[in-house]
Design a protein around this motif. Structure first.
Motif, short mmCIF file in Angstrom:
data_model
loop_
_atom_site.label_atom_id
_atom_site.label_comp_id
_atom_site.label_asym_id
_atom_site.label_seq_id
_atom_site.Cartn_x
_atom_site.Cartn_y
_atom_site.Cartn_z
N GLY A 122 0.83 -1.21 0.00
CA GLY A 122 0.00 0.00 0.00
C GLY A 122 0.86 1.25 0.00
O GLY A 122 0.68 2.15 -0.83
N LEU A 123 1.82 1.29 0.91
CA LEU A 123 2.67 2.48 1.01
C LEU A 123 3.56 2.64 -0.22
O LEU A 123 3.72 3.73 -0.76
N THR B 177 3.21 1.39 -3.38
CA THR B 177 2.52 1.72 -4.63
C THR B 177 1.96 3.14 -4.58
O THR B 177 1.95 3.84 -5.60
N SER B 178 1.52 3.59 -3.39
CA SER B 178 1.02 4.97 -3.29
C SER B 178 2.12 5.99 -3.55
O SER B 178 1.84 7.11 -3.96
N ILE C 256 4.86 5.61 -5.61
CA ILE C 256 5.66 5.44 -6.83
C ILE C 256 5.71 6.73 -7.65
O ILE C 256 4.69 7.39 -7.83
#
Lengths: 320, 320
Positions: B205-206, B208-209, B211
């Motif tokens: 979650g962290l 990919t948020s 990128i």
């Protein structure tokens, strides 16, 4: 009453027949498309005339590369074949007119309603593509490289690249034969399973960051708002199988995805459970339905309200 | 110089020998562990005495279920067998003393340094487990259910459940035979490929948020801080193959993961590329190395500084 045929008998009937139109189910997935396209190719190689009915429902852009042989307007089929389609209700709209005149249905759904004159059904198969393989293998040309490629799409997409619980030894065996026959599994896997769109990766980031845990982390709830879809530019294709996400977390027995639909007061819930928790039982409380491990329902409330409702409904189930 | 043996010849030698100790490589993965455990089980079924050397390096908690037959303190082996281990540098520390006395090495790495007396090597195989399968199939008991289970772990983990580019028709064929022989693929896939830890899901979650995209979205950069690890409670096991994430995004040709290591001034970069971009060339600019499509390096700067450095280095490459 349908006449049940073995793959050998199907091959014999195909040999003595001609002018086929193949129907796939609506919102076509890799199995129905790959199966239809492979069967068409196989029959073409036997000198037959065969087309696929153009499916007006959107085909995922990830499957656009699977060759579809669209029938010209002046084509009058002698025989209609439906593949991977359990009931005539799953026909795309423009196939409705054929629903009482299907010559052959090839399928792997135990729920098949036997609506066709002849049916070749094996519910043990993970993908309809396995049955198409069995049929083509009894024909003189067997499986050519283009046929193998399309059947690989069918098998791999219906089994999550051989990771889903439906994957059998036979699935893997057929897959091996398809790769021997020339299916470019490396390239196909890259496109189908190892590439994520910007929309998908954006949605996964937002969804996983927002997952809430309840009942000692046994329940995980993911939310999808329209705002998130806008922000990430994600579309329907990007949400494929996203409901599996909360249920895939270690220790989670009930994974719930709440999605805001056409308005903030319109939520669709997808529930995935691990045994003994019953997704259908949970969704039935809201007038929904489905299967024991995967079900859905609609709640006409906002996401936070729907969350409160479903947590209230889960209280008895999770504490019993 | 090593003597090269076929699987048949290995089986013949195993038949006439006894008291084996099997060595796996350090930081053992599913292939080395599954191969060693399957070979041990197969030999036990032939009445042989065989143990695995206890590997002091951490075994991922996701692989703890693979049975290891730890040698008792008083066991003196007659023959040492190394599996899936290309060089003696990959031996765990407590195997160092055996490095000049390996009777047999079974491996699938083309980089194998032929350090063993006898070598059974096939670089065409996706997993070492395929060679163990070939060997066991020539023995009287062939592949029992527990052996099949462990070989399935070997094959499936080395190929990302048959999705990686190394998966061949033979890999899929062997997998099918293992499932026929009793490997519980459904249960194994659930544990190995369809379950994510809280730490993993939190990190995804962290990451990919956060990128960032550069050079017309052809370059994607993901960052992993120690703070993120703390917040999510993720450990090393949770980061398995995480460096593949930015490179898996549609249209991305260069995927970079920058990880803050022991201090904020110590960053490790993992670079994954698609042809024609050369990961090795990029990492060489910072004194690192690796392969054409996957390489790594260390930059003794903070994450933002490292990012600036690498973007500067990419300028010529991406604009040429």
């Amino acid at each position: 009453m349908s006449k049940l045929l073995t793959p050998d008998e199907v091959a014999a009937w195909l040999k003595e027949s001609d002018n086929f139109l193949i129907i796939t189910h609506k919102r076509p997935d890799g199995d129905t498309l790959g199966s239809a396209s492979a069967l068409a190719q196989g029959l073409k190689e036997q000198g037959k005339t065969v087309f696929l009915l153009y499916n007006p429902e959107t085909t995922s852009r990830y499957l656009q590369f699977v060759k579809q042989y669209h029938a010209p307007d002046d084509f009058t089929p002698e025989h209609i074949i439906a593949v991977d389609t359990a009931t005539t209700e799953l026909f795309p709209k423009n196939a409705d007119k054929y629903k009482d005149s299907i010559s052959l249905c090839i399928d792997h759904h135990s729920s098949n309603t036997l609506y066709a004159e002849k049916v070749c059904l094996n519910a043990e198969n993970a993908a309809c593509g396995e049955i198409i393989f069995d049929i083509l293998m009894t024909m003189p040309g067997k499986v050519s490289p283009p046929t193998a490629e399309r059947l690989y799409v069918a098998l791999s997409t219906d089994t999550g690249c051989f990771s889903f619980g439906n994957t059998t030894a036979y699935t893997l065996y057929v897959a091996s034969q398809l790769v021997y026959a020339g299916a470019p599994n490396k390239e196909l896997n890259k496109v189908l399973f190892r590439t994520k769109s910007h929309g998908r990766i954006g949605m996964e980031g937002l969804i996983t960051s927002g997952i809430e845990y309840h009942f000692d982390d046994k329940v995980a709830i993911a939310s999808i708002t329209r705002k998130m879809m806008e922000t990430t530019g994600a579309d329907e294709d990007d949400l494929d199988d996203i409901a599996a996400l909360p249920g895939s977390i270690e220790g989670v027995c009930v994974g719930i995805t709440i999605r805001e639909m056409s308005s903030p007061q319109d939520c669709k819930l997808s529930v995935r459970t691990r045994s003994p928790y019953d997704a259908q039982e949970i969704c039935a409380k809201f007038g929904g339905g489905g299967h024991k491990l995967a079900a859905g329902c609609t709640i006409e409330k906002t996401i936070p309200e729907a969350k409160t409702e479903v947590l209230k409904a889960l209280k008895d189930i999770m504490q019993s």
